[in-house]
Design an enzyme around this catalytic site. Structure first.
Site, PDB file in Angstrom:
ATOM      1  N   CYS A   4       0.834  -1.034   0.176  1.00 52.00           N
ATOM      2  CA  CYS A   4      -0.154  -0.425   0.143  1.00 52.00           C
ATOM      3  C   CYS A   4       0.931   1.110  -0.175  1.00 52.00           C
ATOM      4  CB  CYS A   4      -0.360  -0.086   1.271  1.00 52.00           C
ATOM      5  SG  CYS A   4      -1.831   1.704   1.495  1.00 52.00           S
ATOM      6  N   ASP A  22      -0.367  -5.926   0.257  1.00 53.10           N
ATOM      7  CA  ASP A  22      -1.521  -6.640  -0.148  1.00 53.10           C
ATOM      8  C   ASP A  22      -1.116  -7.512  -1.071  1.00 53.10           C
ATOM      9  OD1 ASP A  22      -3.113  -4.080   0.220  1.00 53.10           O
ATOM     10  OD2 ASP A  22      -2.086  -3.195  -0.674  1.00 53.10           O
TER      11      ASP A  22
END
Length: 161
Positions: free
Chosen positions: A52, A59
């Site tokens: 992120c 992620d």
């Protein structure tokens, strides 16, 4: 494998050197031996990771890449290393998917290409961006428009995610 092909593919058959920062130069191609016909090539990368750009949290996603090659094809190990190079890349899900699409279109100049990221939920929500490309003013552009407008019409449930 012929010598010139082996010389042009620097990753295949050699010890793997992983890049830890986004690097599109890792991608390598070889000639499509069946360019007279349309056919799909599909890659599934169930271990894609990025960061992120705001929080730095990881992620995780499965990235699906499907394309109809023209003259060039992507070599699979180079694609794996390229996708791995996103590991420390700070990019929103939508940016990652569109970057992959743009890089592959630039590299391959395919007839058609699509990238779909199915990201694991974080904070109680999942984001699944989809992007595609078809050669402008051809049946492939029409195919891209159709596939985009008809993409993912089946509602997801826990058992078809």
């Amino acid at each position: 494998m012929n010598l010139s092909l082996k010389e042009s593919l620097t990753h295949l058959g050699n010890q793997t050197q992983y890049a830890f920062e986004y690097d599109k130069s890792l991608l390598e191609t070889f000639d499509n031996q069946h360019s007279q016909r349309d056919y799909f090539v599909k890659f599934n990368c169930p271990e894609f990771t990025s960061l992120c750009p705001i929080t730095g949290q990881p992620d995780f996603a499965t990235i699906y890449i499907s394309y109809i090659p023209d003259k060039k094809m992507v070599e699979s190990k180079s694609l794996k290393l390229y996708l791995f190079s996103f590991r420390n890349h700070g990019g929103f899900h939508e940016d990652c998917v569109n970057t992959i699409l743009n890089d592959l279109v630039e590299l391959l100049q395919p007839r058609y290409l699509e990238v779909w990221g199915k990201f694991m939920p974080r904070g109680g929500i999942s984001i699944d961006p989809y992007a595609n490309y078809g050669i402008p003013n051809t049946k492939y552009a029409q195919m891209a428009e159709y596939r985009l407008t008809h993409h993912d019409l089946t509602l997801e449930k826990i058992d078809n995610r």
